[in-house]
Design a protein around this motif. Structure first.
Motif, mmCIF file in Angstrom:
data_model
loop_
_atom_site.group_PDB
_atom_site.id
_atom_site.type_symbol
_atom_site.label_atom_id
_atom_site.label_comp_id
_atom_site.label_asym_id
_atom_site.label_seq_id
_atom_site.Cartn_x
_atom_site.Cartn_y
_atom_site.Cartn_z
ATOM 1 N N LEU A 24 0.834 -1.197 0.000
ATOM 2 C CA LEU A 24 0.000 0.000 0.000
ATOM 3 C C LEU A 24 0.870 1.249 0.000
ATOM 4 N N ASP A 25 0.499 2.218 -0.816
ATOM 5 C CA ASP A 25 1.214 3.493 -0.804
ATOM 6 C C ASP A 25 0.546 4.424 0.210
ATOM 7 N N ARG A 26 1.099 5.611 0.358
ATOM 8 C CA ARG A 26 0.601 6.504 1.414
ATOM 9 C C ARG A 26 -0.838 6.949 1.194
ATOM 10 N N PHE A 27 -1.282 7.067 -0.043
ATOM 11 C CA PHE A 27 -2.665 7.448 -0.325
ATOM 12 C C PHE A 27 -3.622 6.330 0.086
ATOM 13 N N GLU A 28 -3.216 5.113 -0.191
ATOM 14 C CA GLU A 28 -4.051 3.961 0.144
ATOM 15 C C GLU A 28 -4.119 3.755 1.666
ATOM 16 N N ILE A 29 -2.996 3.971 2.344
ATOM 17 C CA ILE A 29 -2.979 3.873 3.806
ATOM 18 C C ILE A 29 -3.862 4.962 4.405
ATOM 19 N N GLN A 30 -3.762 6.149 3.847
ATOM 20 C CA GLN A 30 -4.595 7.262 4.310
ATOM 21 C C GLN A 30 -6.079 6.917 4.134
ATOM 22 N N GLU A 31 -6.423 6.318 3.021
ATOM 23 C CA GLU A 31 -7.811 5.910 2.755
ATOM 24 C C GLU A 31 -8.261 4.849 3.759
ATOM 25 N N LEU A 32 -7.403 3.873 4.029
ATOM 26 C CA LEU A 32 -7.723 2.818 4.994
ATOM 27 C C LEU A 32 -8.004 3.404 6.373
ATOM 28 N N LYS A 33 -7.128 4.290 6.814
ATOM 29 C CA LYS A 33 -7.286 4.875 8.150
ATOM 30 C C LYS A 33 -8.464 5.838 8.205
ATOM 31 N N SER A 34 -8.718 6.521 7.112
ATOM 32 C CA SER A 34 -9.870 7.416 7.044
ATOM 33 C C SER A 34 -11.170 6.619 7.161
ATOM 34 N N ASN A 35 -11.231 5.486 6.481
ATOM 35 C CA ASN A 35 -12.413 4.627 6.564
ATOM 36 C C ASN A 35 -12.620 4.117 7.982
ATOM 37 N N ALA A 36 -11.537 3.813 8.672
ATOM 38 C CA ALA A 36 -11.631 3.331 10.053
ATOM 39 C C ALA A 36 -12.161 4.428 10.966
ATOM 40 N N ARG A 37 -11.727 5.667 10.747
ATOM 41 C CA ARG A 37 -12.204 6.786 11.575
ATOM 42 C C ARG A 37 -13.690 7.046 11.368
ATOM 43 N N ASN A 38 -14.197 6.711 10.204
ATOM 44 C CA ASN A 38 -15.608 6.945 9.902
ATOM 45 C C ASN A 38 -16.533 5.931 10.563
ATOM 46 N N ASN A 94 -7.367 4.688 -5.556
ATOM 47 C CA ASN A 94 -7.065 4.773 -6.981
ATOM 48 C C ASN A 94 -8.188 5.430 -7.761
ATOM 49 N N SER A 95 -9.416 5.223 -7.325
ATOM 50 C CA SER A 95 -10.552 5.886 -7.946
ATOM 51 C C SER A 95 -10.458 7.397 -7.723
ATOM 52 N N ASN A 96 -10.093 7.789 -6.502
ATOM 53 C CA ASN A 96 -9.942 9.216 -6.198
ATOM 54 C C ASN A 96 -8.830 9.843 -7.021
ATOM 55 N N ARG A 97 -7.721 9.113 -7.185
ATOM 56 C CA ARG A 97 -6.611 9.623 -8.003
ATOM 57 C C ARG A 97 -7.056 9.867 -9.434
ATOM 58 N N SER A 98 -7.759 8.876 -9.994
ATOM 59 C CA SER A 98 -8.229 9.009 -11.375
ATOM 60 C C SER A 98 -9.171 10.193 -11.500
ATOM 61 N N SER A 99 -10.021 10.354 -10.509
ATOM 62 C CA SER A 99 -10.969 11.458 -10.515
ATOM 63 C C SER A 99 -10.248 12.803 -10.429
ATOM 64 N N ASP A 100 -9.250 12.891 -9.552
ATOM 65 C CA ASP A 100 -8.499 14.141 -9.397
ATOM 66 C C ASP A 100 -7.793 14.533 -10.678
ATOM 67 N N ILE A 101 -7.106 13.587 -11.304
ATOM 68 C CA ILE A 101 -6.367 13.906 -12.523
ATOM 69 C C ILE A 101 -7.344 14.202 -13.663
ATOM 70 N N SER A 102 -8.492 13.522 -13.670
ATOM 71 C CA SER A 102 -9.514 13.798 -14.689
ATOM 72 C C SER A 102 -10.067 15.213 -14.525
ATOM 73 N N ASP A 103 -10.245 15.642 -13.291
ATOM 74 C CA ASP A 103 -10.725 17.001 -13.024
ATOM 75 C C ASP A 103 -9.724 18.038 -13.526
ATOM 76 N N ILE A 104 -8.443 17.806 -13.251
ATOM 77 C CA ILE A 104 -7.417 18.755 -13.713
ATOM 78 C C ILE A 104 -7.385 18.786 -15.241
ATOM 79 N N TYR A 105 -7.464 17.618 -15.861
ATOM 80 C CA TYR A 105 -7.474 17.544 -17.325
ATOM 81 C C TYR A 105 -8.674 18.301 -17.899
ATOM 82 N N ALA A 106 -9.841 18.123 -17.283
ATOM 83 C CA ALA A 106 -11.051 18.822 -17.739
ATOM 84 C C ALA A 106 -10.888 20.335 -17.592
ATOM 85 N N GLN A 107 -10.269 20.770 -16.494
ATOM 86 C CA GLN A 107 -10.042 22.203 -16.290
ATOM 87 C C GLN A 107 -9.078 22.762 -17.330
#
Length: 143
Positions: A21-35, A95-108
């Motif tokens: 897991l990379d840092r984004f995925e770990i952050q997502e895991l821990k964020s889900n646990a906090r929720n 990974n879905s969030n990453r794709s969404s973020d880069i897609s948003d920047i591309y659209a902008q």
């Protein structure tokens, strides 16, 4: 009762997944646990995950020793399965969030070009490059 759709990984498979897991995925895991308010299960699976990450090389006996006295060890098969699915969810969401973020920047960027605001494109392009470099899959994100 075990669901036939549930995966029951070996400890080695789970350890391998926890280490990649990379840092984004770990952050997502821990964020889900906090929720999950007040859920002891969330604390348990994060503790289990942290123990797995403490071992750079697989050591099944060492991992089990580190888990002694925890509820994780008393329901080991179910705990492994639960964490495995949480890891898969975290990887998928990150990974879905990453794709969404880069897609948003591309659209902008596309909007700026279509509006004739070419001088503003380099700023967003630099942001996209910065984002891609933060991701471990630099080439894939820019596609």
């Amino acid at each position: 009762m075990r669901s036939r759709y549930r995966i029951y990984p070996s400890l080695e498979q789970l350890h391998e997944m926890a280490l990649v897991l990379d840092r984004f995925e770990i952050q997502e895991l821990k964020s889900n646990a906090r929720n999950i308010d007040g859920n002891i299960e969330a604390l348990s699976y994060i503790s289990f995950f942290n123990v797995l990450r403490e071992f750079p090389k697989f050591d099944g006996k060492g991992i089990k020793r580190a888990l002694e006295g925890s509820s994780t060890l008393s329901r080991f098969s179910d705990s492994k399965s639960y964490l495995y699915h949480k890891l898969l969810d975290a990887i998928q969401n990150a990974n879905s969030n990453r794709s969404s973020d880069i897609s948003d920047i591309y659209a902008q960027i596309t909007i700026l070009v279509n509006k004739g605001l070419h001088n503003q494109v380099p700023t967003l392009y630099a942001k996209a490059l910065e984002f891609a470099k933060d991701c471990e899959d630099f080439e894939e994100v820019l596609k």
